[in-house]
Design a protein around this motif. Sequence first.
Motif, PDB file in Angstrom:
ATOM      1  N   GLN A   1       0.812  -1.196   0.075  1.00 56.56           N
ATOM      2  CA  GLN A   1       0.125   0.131   0.036  1.00 56.56           C
ATOM      3  C   GLN A   1       0.790   1.313   0.050  1.00 56.56           C
ATOM      4  O   GLN A   1       0.475   2.163  -0.889  1.00 56.56           O
TER       5      GLN A   1
ATOM      6  N   GLN B   1       2.473   1.790  -3.471  1.00 56.22           N
ATOM      7  CA  GLN B   1       1.218   2.208  -4.299  1.00 56.22           C
ATOM      8  C   GLN B   1       0.828   3.317  -4.324  1.00 56.22           C
ATOM      9  O   GLN B   1       0.490   4.188  -5.178  1.00 56.22           O
ATOM     10  N   ASP B   2       0.844   4.069  -3.061  1.00 52.15           N
ATOM     11  CA  ASP B   2       0.273   5.344  -2.656  1.00 52.15           C
ATOM     12  C   ASP B   2       1.437   6.421  -3.187  1.00 52.15           C
ATOM     13  O   ASP B   2       1.104   7.420  -3.786  1.00 52.15           O
TER      14      ASP B   2
ATOM     15  N   ASN C   1      -5.450  -3.092  -3.592  1.00 56.28           N
ATOM     16  CA  ASN C   1      -5.400  -1.647  -3.354  1.00 56.28           C
ATOM     17  C   ASN C   1      -6.980  -1.027  -3.830  1.00 56.28           C
ATOM     18  O   ASN C   1      -7.146  -0.603  -4.773  1.00 56.28           O
TER      19      ASN C   1
END
Length: 959
Positions: free
Chosen positions: A346, A349-350, A397
């Motif tokens: 996460q 990905q952010d 996600n």
Amino acid sequence: MNFLRGVMGGPSAGPQPSGADTIQKLCDRVASSTLLDDRRDAVRALKSLSKKYRLEVGIQAMEHLIHVLQTDRSDSEIIGYALDTLYNVISNDLEEEEQEENSAKQVDDLGSQFTEIFIKQQENVTLLLTLVEEFDFHVRWPGVKLLTSLLKQQGPQVQQIILVSPMGVSRLMDLLADSREVIRNDGVLLLQQLTKSNAAIQKIVAFENAFERLLDIITEEGNSDGGIVVEDCLLLLQNLLKNNNSNQNFFKEGSYIQRMKPWFEVGDDNCGWSAQKVTNLHLMLQLVRVLVSPTNPPGATSSCQKAMFHCGLLQQLCTILMATGVPADILTETINTVSEVIRGCQTNQDYFASVNAPSNPPRPAIVVLLMSMVNERQPFVLRCAVLYCFQCFLYKNQKGQGEIVSTLLPSTIDATGNSVSAGQLLCGGLFSTDSLSNWCAAVALAHALQENATLKEQLLRVQLATSIGNPPVSLLQQCTNILSQGDKIDRRGSKVQTRVGLLMLLCTWLSNCSIAVTHFLHNPANVPFLTGQIAENLGEEEQLVQGLCALLLGISIYYNDNSLENYRKEKLKQLIEKRIGRENFIEKLGFISKHELYSRAAQKPQPSFSSPDHMMFDHEFTKLVKELEGVICKAIYKSSEEDKKEEEVKKTLEQHDNIVTHYKKVIREQDQELEELKQRVNTLTSQNEQLQATVTQQVSQIQQHKDQYNLLKVQLGKDTQHHNSHGDTFQMNGIQTEEVSKLKEELEEWKNKHELLQGQLKEKDSVIEKLNSSQLEMGTTEQSSQTSKFGGLEHNNELQKELEMLKSQIQLQSAEISKLQMENQKLQVMNTTADPMLGDSGATAASSELEGRLEQEIKQLKSEVKTLSEEKESLKQHLDSSSSTVAILQDEKSKLQREVAESKKEQDDLLVLLADQDQKISALKIKLKDLGVPVEDEDDTESGDQGDEDEDGDEEEQD
């Protein structure tokens, strides 16, 4: 020699080759010569012939050469010649001319056979390991090359011999520390062959500090700008890390990931990269992917992903991703690497969602990549890499999925059209005339809906404007419209690719979403289209489409909530039975999992296809098919009664889940209350402890103050004696009018106290009168028994003891009062002698008044004692003459005990008051002493008042 002729492919008879006799003579010379020089010359001659007459030298001289290695180790030159000769015999690395001349020979088989002969005796490999330890260049370098060649020919067997040899691997690791680059570089090649497909050796090499040494070599050689040595080191690192979880963890724990960041530092001008730099950077990116591969354990992959983010490696890769002038194959591999670094993490990905391309205006990196994916002019491998990157960005996600879907919703679409969103690019690719763009966009959109029922419902709101003047249609309707048109639209690429992509999107969309199923069935043309496609007998290419149509229809049955009367589960199953047949339906459904492209896609998440025509299935969709195929087959064969039972079971399970959820909520609330109560208890406990500590501290302070008070009292007594001994110099001029007024006020307070005491004494008198009246009433009763008399006597004795105690206390108080009276007289004398200016002598008058009242109180107390004594006598007479019954006497006894208890309580109150009076008197003494007035006996006073005014003082005392 006939064997040699057969192997060499020559005729069976004829003249022998001239070299064969020479080789035989040289071998005899090596074996029989006693002089070292002769043997050395013979071995040198064999070396020169070993390339041209490889077979003859190998057969005739190998045993003699091995003997030389064993016996002539003191001479490095002959050992070097022997090792070179063995290398030429065993190695298959011949020059091009020699390969042309000996093309008829089976070169690979020769090298393998000679290697097998050499390692048949394991002592030969152990001897070679010992020779590799020699520092002499002419021994060490040929030994390294020979051992490398042995590993190439018979890798597993040689690996096993080295593994069981004492310190075998450790000896070879020393090659990396050799200062001679030739030996060091060939040592790297040797370790490459040694570590191939052998986890045990890989672990030993890793724990022999191989990572540190290899990374140092890469840094010394210039990282990606280095030569082929960097390439060899990277290949060795891949051997050590690939599919070896232990080494991967050791690499991460050793903080070696941080040392990879400088590899990917690129400048602004990226033109003119050399082929070696491209190769090095490609291997570096592959090494990063080895650490975060989806096939690794999830925990190990996640820890490596986090380490790459924290050390800035991901940021550096994104910089290459957005840089200009980067070669296409490096850009493609960088996209694949970034994909696996962010997959399922996460945080990464952010960060990737926040990366912007250096354009004007700046655009998100995701949008720029999607533009490449739907652009048919881009290379096929690059488009596949972008799709993989998008899939990894959305993998687990939900936040990213929501952001992508939100760009499609009406409330978030940019009305000005200045910027292109990800949703618009996906829709554009979904409905373009390029079949590959259709497929990629459909798969990307399916990943945005993966395992997210909320977004599947929200996507039903998306409306598309098909043409001017026509009302907008939903995205779901537009997908089914394109699907039904089939080959009517002229598209570039595969004929079935577009339909396969749309069917995969619809299957993903409708699975586990009853509302989407209802919307799909609400269109009356959809079900007839699916049944028509399944029922037709089409070619092999169309069988895949038929299988996906069967899957979509099966999903519409399995996830149907029976909200539409015409398309209930039972009616759809009846339709299948009439139009298609159950067996035919199941057969068509099985076409999917039996397809070759399905099996390829199920192997790994990355879409890797040899050509666009093979791009049919997505990895995540294969999981969905595997999950639904069985349940759909069961649902087709279920009867209506079974469906009803299943629905009832589902409802029961839902109710049970609701009950469980309710109780979980109650338990959660109770847990919260318990936690709050525990916190309150802890708070109160801490407060209690603090208060106890405060009380303990105050008690200790009070005790200290008491001790200080007693000490000061003793010191004050000594000071008073000292002042009395020097009374001739004592003067009363220090008494101020304010202190005298304070003394008057205290005397007024004492008056009030005495009045209260008198009132309490009167109340006591009334209580005594009540006791007398009760005793008179008891005198009229009958005589009591002997036992009651004894009880009365005991009670009388108790009363007598209490009266005696009261008498003693009154006597003590009277003595104290008399003492106070004497001190008051002394105070009067001191006031009169101290200052004639005081006039009316207010303090003396107050003291005389206090004296009079004290005398009255003493008289009252004496009269009270007499009264109490008389009462005691009357009680004795009454008890002696009492003749009442036992029951009446006991009642009266209990009444009397209560009254006496009340009397005792009142007496105790009186004692308390007397004690207060005593304290006040002592306080008055202290204040008088503070004013300088002595309060001792008359003798001390007379001795302290000597002087000119002695006679006047004596007369005043007599008055």
